[in-house]
Write a protein that holds these residues in place. Structure first.
Motif, PDB file in Angstrom:
ATOM      1  N   ALA A 143       0.831  -1.207   0.000  1.00 31.68           N
ATOM      2  CA  ALA A 143       0.000   0.000   0.000  1.00 31.68           C
ATOM      3  C   ALA A 143       0.865   1.256   0.000  1.00 31.68           C
ATOM      4  N   LEU A 144       2.100   1.128   0.448  1.00 31.81           N
ATOM      5  CA  LEU A 144       2.976   2.294   0.553  1.00 31.81           C
ATOM      6  C   LEU A 144       4.299   1.944  -0.119  1.00 31.81           C
ATOM      7  N   PHE A 145       4.275   1.928  -1.430  1.00 33.10           N
ATOM      8  CA  PHE A 145       5.453   1.480  -2.169  1.00 33.10           C
ATOM      9  C   PHE A 145       5.961   2.515  -3.173  1.00 33.10           C
ATOM     10  N   VAL A 146       5.044   3.142  -3.913  1.00 33.44           N
ATOM     11  CA  VAL A 146       5.485   4.043  -4.988  1.00 33.44           C
ATOM     12  C   VAL A 146       5.864   5.403  -4.385  1.00 33.44           C
ATOM     13  N   ALA A 147       7.153   5.694  -4.408  1.00 32.01           N
ATOM     14  CA  ALA A 147       7.636   6.922  -3.755  1.00 32.01           C
ATOM     15  C   ALA A 147       7.113   8.168  -4.473  1.00 32.01           C
ATOM     16  N   ASN A 148       6.658   9.132  -3.681  1.00 29.06           N
ATOM     17  CA  ASN A 148       6.221  10.419  -4.225  1.00 29.06           C
ATOM     18  C   ASN A 148       7.406  11.385  -4.168  1.00 29.06           C
ATOM     19  N   LYS A 149       7.877  11.777  -5.351  1.00 23.39           N
ATOM     20  CA  LYS A 149       9.027  12.696  -5.381  1.00 23.39           C
ATOM     21  C   LYS A 149       8.586  14.038  -5.938  1.00 23.39           C
ATOM     22  N   PRO A 150       8.802  15.112  -5.183  1.00 26.10           N
ATOM     23  CA  PRO A 150       8.351  16.418  -5.679  1.00 26.10           C
ATOM     24  C   PRO A 150       9.132  16.843  -6.919  1.00 26.10           C
ATOM     25  N   ASP A 151       8.478  17.602  -7.783  1.00 29.66           N
ATOM     26  CA  ASP A 151       9.162  17.986  -9.027  1.00 29.66           C
ATOM     27  C   ASP A 151       9.475  19.489  -9.043  1.00 29.66           C
ATOM     28  N   TYR A 152      10.071  19.969  -7.964  1.00 22.26           N
ATOM     29  CA  TYR A 152      10.436  21.386  -7.915  1.00 22.26           C
ATOM     30  C   TYR A 152      11.411  21.711  -9.041  1.00 22.26           C
ATOM     31  N   GLY A 154      14.513  22.472 -10.980  1.00 20.48           N
ATOM     32  CA  GLY A 154      15.945  22.364 -10.687  1.00 20.48           C
ATOM     33  C   GLY A 154      16.307  21.266  -9.712  1.00 20.48           C
ATOM     34  N   ILE A 155      15.320  20.510  -9.195  1.00 16.47           N
ATOM     35  CA  ILE A 155      15.648  19.504  -8.164  1.00 16.47           C
ATOM     36  C   ILE A 155      16.642  18.466  -8.709  1.00 16.47           C
ATOM     37  N   GLU A 156      16.541  18.209  -9.999  1.00 13.00           N
ATOM     38  CA  GLU A 156      17.468  17.244 -10.608  1.00 13.00           C
ATOM     39  C   GLU A 156      18.903  17.779 -10.632  1.00 13.00           C
ATOM     40  N   ASP A 157      19.045  19.099 -10.544  1.00  9.86           N
ATOM     41  CA  ASP A 157      20.398  19.690 -10.600  1.00  9.86           C
ATOM     42  C   ASP A 157      21.108  19.637  -9.258  1.00  9.86           C
ATOM     43  N   PHE A 158      20.360  19.325  -8.195  1.00 11.10           N
ATOM     44  CA  PHE A 158      21.001  19.293  -6.876  1.00 11.10           C
ATOM     45  C   PHE A 158      22.097  18.228  -6.888  1.00 11.10           C
ATOM     46  N   SER A 159      23.324  18.607  -6.531  1.00 10.20           N
ATOM     47  CA  SER A 159      24.431  17.666  -6.736  1.00 10.20           C
ATOM     48  C   SER A 159      24.877  16.971  -5.447  1.00 10.20           C
ATOM     49  N   GLY A 160      24.252  17.320  -4.311  1.00 10.78           N
ATOM     50  CA  GLY A 160      24.621  16.624  -3.072  1.00 10.78           C
ATOM     51  C   GLY A 160      23.921  15.270  -2.978  1.00 10.78           C
ATOM     52  N   GLU A 161      24.127  14.592  -1.840  1.00  8.02           N
ATOM     53  CA  GLU A 161      23.432  13.312  -1.637  1.00  8.02           C
ATOM     54  C   GLU A 161      21.930  13.569  -1.526  1.00  8.02           C
ATOM     55  N   ALA A 355      12.689  26.863  -6.127  1.00  4.14           N
ATOM     56  CA  ALA A 355      13.581  26.107  -7.015  1.00  4.14           C
ATOM     57  C   ALA A 355      14.747  25.532  -6.222  1.00  4.14           C
ATOM     58  N   PHE A 356      15.487  24.652  -6.891  1.00  2.75           N
ATOM     59  CA  PHE A 356      16.731  24.124  -6.337  1.00  2.75           C
ATOM     60  C   PHE A 356      17.898  24.624  -7.189  1.00  2.75           C
ATOM     61  N   THR A 357      19.062  24.765  -6.544  1.00  5.08           N
ATOM     62  CA  THR A 357      20.291  24.931  -7.325  1.00  5.08           C
ATOM     63  C   THR A 357      21.122  23.678  -7.043  1.00  5.08           C
ATOM     64  N   SER A 358      22.353  23.635  -7.523  1.00  4.18           N
ATOM     65  CA  SER A 358      23.171  22.444  -7.283  1.00  4.18           C
ATOM     66  C   SER A 358      23.504  22.288  -5.792  1.00  4.18           C
ATOM     67  N   ILE A 370      22.673  23.604   1.339  1.00  2.00           N
ATOM     68  CA  ILE A 370      22.609  22.255   1.924  1.00  2.00           C
ATOM     69  C   ILE A 370      23.606  21.311   1.244  1.00  2.00           C
ATOM     70  N   ASP A 371      23.995  20.272   2.008  1.00  2.00           N
ATOM     71  CA  ASP A 371      24.863  19.228   1.450  1.00  2.00           C
ATOM     72  C   ASP A 371      24.053  17.976   1.125  1.00  2.00           C
ATOM     73  N   MET A 372      22.935  17.803   1.836  1.00  2.00           N
ATOM     74  CA  MET A 372      22.178  16.557   1.660  1.00  2.00           C
ATOM     75  C   MET A 372      20.677  16.852   1.699  1.00  2.00           C
ATOM     76  N   LEU A 373      19.949  16.149   0.837  1.00  4.74           N
ATOM     77  CA  LEU A 373      18.493  16.341   0.772  1.00  4.74           C
ATOM     78  C   LEU A 373      17.802  15.028   1.130  1.00  4.74           C
ATOM     79  N   VAL A 374      16.907  15.077   2.105  1.00  5.69           N
ATOM     80  CA  VAL A 374      16.115  13.895   2.459  1.00  5.69           C
ATOM     81  C   VAL A 374      14.662  14.180   2.101  1.00  5.69           C
ATOM     82  N   LEU A 375      14.129  13.393   1.187  1.00  3.39           N
ATOM     83  CA  LEU A 375      12.728  13.556   0.786  1.00  3.39           C
ATOM     84  C   LEU A 375      11.883  12.597   1.614  1.00  3.39           C
ATOM     85  N   ALA A 376      11.140  13.163   2.556  1.00  2.00           N
ATOM     86  CA  ALA A 376      10.218  12.343   3.359  1.00  2.00           C
ATOM     87  C   ALA A 376       8.815  12.650   2.863  1.00  2.00           C
TER      88      ALA A 376
END
Ligand code: N01
Length: 535
Positions: A143-152, A154-161, A355-358, A370-376
């Motif tokens: 029931a809780l499997f497909v992760a919801n990832k926000p699409d802000y 530039g989020i793909e450009d974030f280069s940290g963990e 938006a996000f930057t790297s 930030i150095d690390m992003l945790v998507l909860a």
């Protein structure tokens, strides 16, 4: 490509898939094969290994299989609120004890599932280049499997963990000396935030909706508790079945018969007791009586004001929806975490992410390095994993087509147009409103009743009718509409996923639901039609 034939195929090896494999194979003698994309058993508990992950409900020993006294006697639960690693170890033990792994193919993604009307068989294809067929397809896909990832932007450009709590790496994640951002304050965020704060250089929490969270008051189980539940297991099991999944007595007190001062004393006592007691054991009607709910809501808000020292931060943390109408959260020091010097809170309702930057998050008013992003940020819950699988039923109709604007099904387990397919914890089943392991046992029993009936009478297929689906939809809504749940934007309502149909996704009366399944099985499978075997 050759196709291997089985009696039943199971997708998923979490609590439900493992139990279904055991029941269908060992109790019914069927030839069964299960598939799982993960490298081991556990489902949700395999993936959700973020720091602080624990069962977010009353757990040991009730968040576990109930059917075997031997299993209860031999497994040592050690804490009242079970940790993810303990649940996973338990599931590994279960798989081992019942010799299940030999019939599970891991690291295998089921890419396609098609019903062949000529043979009345389901055929699946996998990313390992195999195919398999069976009369019955059991979808234990979580029931809780497909992760919801926000699409802000530039989020793909974030280069940290970057990690999603529902896809946490198996290697240790080191927060030391890092500036960490957590987005999301549901159960996963609230469980992980205190743990991350302990070692991060700085933690910034990005909160969209403040939450009601109650102290879990996790503690070691003592020897008397353990022997007590073992000796009384059958009775406890019966109580769980008939009391909404948990063996606790719930209080039948009526709020109007107590003064405001007396009610407050009761809330205080239940807060101190911890766990979900404030919600289930204060007065009748906490999630249906607006006035009572408002009083409990204010009680919790006052607790937050008391705990959080900085009044500006406390104000941001105050929830304004009806208490307990989003998933109630149990925490271990969540609000206290905001008293640390290395933790700050951004209220996204006042200062939204742009938006996000790297290396940073840009909000309307600020830039957060930030150095690390945790998507909860949660999951496309309940319907998401079935839609991901997207089985094709009669006339090649895909589930994505069928569920385009409503998740029509019957009893939360069967779907018109998809014969011989069964879901465990599907939309309209009790799912998280009941104890999921026991729910899996009871749903599997119903599925087994259906399979028995088809096989014993030499039929080819069982299928829900569309009329039954409509009636079921009405039933689920009628139950939900008697409560305050539908008034809140939550994943229960599909409100967390942009564009998702709004529909209450669970059956709120688990015990009544399982009585209903028994009733259907005993009364000629009302709501289903049968097709004679073609060959
Ligand atoms: O997910 P959630 P979860 N921008 O959906 C926010 C079970 N569980 O993984 O409330 C910013 O509850 C979202 O905000 P909002 C349990 O049943 C079990 O925490 O939608 N924020 C919310 O704060 C639970 O209910 C266990 O406004 C965004 C958070 O992210 C369920 O899983 C442990 C956003 C998501 O909270 C899901 O819990 C953990 C965005 N674009 C979970 N999108 C155990 O038993 C979402 N949010 C161990």
């Amino acid at each position: 490509m050759s196709t291997t034939h089985y009696d039943a195929l199971i997708i998923g090896s979490g609590f439900s898939g493992l139990y279904a494999l055991h029941h269908l194979r060992d109790r019914m003698g069927l030839k069964v094969r299960a598939f799982d994309a993960a490298a081991g058993v556990g489902g949700t508990w395999w993936y959700n290994r973020y720091p602080g992950a624990r069962v977010d409900a009353p757990s040991s020993p009730f968040y576990a299989y109930t059917f075997s006294q031997d299993l209860v006697d031999e497994w040592e639960w050690t804490e009242t609120q079970t940790s993810q690693s303990a649940v996973l170890a338990y599931l590994e033990h279960f798989a081992d004890r019942f010799d299940l792994e030999k019939d599970i193919q891991f690291n295998t993604w089921v890419t396609d599932a098609n019903f062949d009307e000529a043979t009345q068989l389901w055929r699946i294809d996998t990313d390992q280049g195999q195919s398999a067929s069976a009369q019955f397809l059991i979808c234990a896909v979580g029931a809780l499997f497909v992760a919801n990832k926000p699409d802000y932007p530039g989020i793909e450009d974030f280069s940290g963990e970057c990690y999603h709590t529902g896809r946490w790496p198996h290697e240790p994640v080191n927060f030391q000396g890092k500036r960490v951002a957590v987005i999301g304050t549901g159960s996963s965020g609230i469980q992980s935030i205190p743990e991350i704060a302990r070692s991060a250089e700085h933690l910034t929490v990005f909160q969209r909706t403040p939450q009601y969270s109650l102290p879990a008051r996790n503690r070691p189980l003592n020897a008397d508790e353990v022997s007590g539940y073992r000796e009384n297991w059958e009775a406890l099991r019966g109580s769980m079945r008939h009391r909404g999944g948990w063996p606790f007595k719930t209080n039948r007190r009526r709020a109007a018969e107590y003064t405001a001062q007396q009610r407050h004393a009761i809330y205080e006592e239940l807060w101190q007791e911890g766990g979900i007691h404030l919600s289930i054991n204060s007065f009748v009607g906490v999630v249906s009586d607006e006035e009572l709910n408002a009083e409990v809501s204010e009680f919790v808000r006052n607790k937050i004001r008391e705990i959080v020292q900085d009044p500006v931060t406390a104000e941001k943390l105050l929830p304004d929806y009806h208490f307990a109408t989003k998933r109630l959260i149990l925490d271990n020091g969540y609000f206290e975490t905001y008293n640390r010097d290395n933790v700050s809170l951004v209220d996204l309702r006042k200062d939204p992410i742009k938006a996000f930057t790297s290396s940073s998050i840009l909000t309307q008013d600020d830039e957060h390095d930030i150095d690390m992003l945790v998507l909860a940020t949660g999951f496309d819950a309940v319907s998401g994993s079935m839609l991901n699988l997207n089985p094709k039923g009669r006339d090649g109709l895909s589930l994505q087509q069928k569920w385009d604007n409503r998740f029509d099904n019957y009893l939360g387990t069967a779907i018109a147009g998809f014969p011989n397919l069964f879901m465990i914890h599907g939309p309209g089943a009790p799912g998280v409103f009941f104890t999921m392991p026991l729910g899996a046992e009871l749903t599997t029993k119903f599925i087994a009743d259906c399979i028995h009936h088809v096989r014993d009478t030499g039929l080819g297929a069982i299928e829900a009718t569309t009329n039954a689906e409509t009636g079921w939809d009405d039933e689920i809504n009628a139950i939900a509409d008697r409560t305050l749940y539908p008034q809140t934007n939550s994943w229960y309502m599909g409100a967390n996923i942009p564009g998702k149909p709004r529909q209450f996704l669970g059956h709120l009366r688990g015990s009544q639901y399982f009585d209903r399944l028994n009733d259907v099985a005993e009364h000629d499978f009302e709501g289903f039609v049968f097709e004679p075997a073609r060959s």
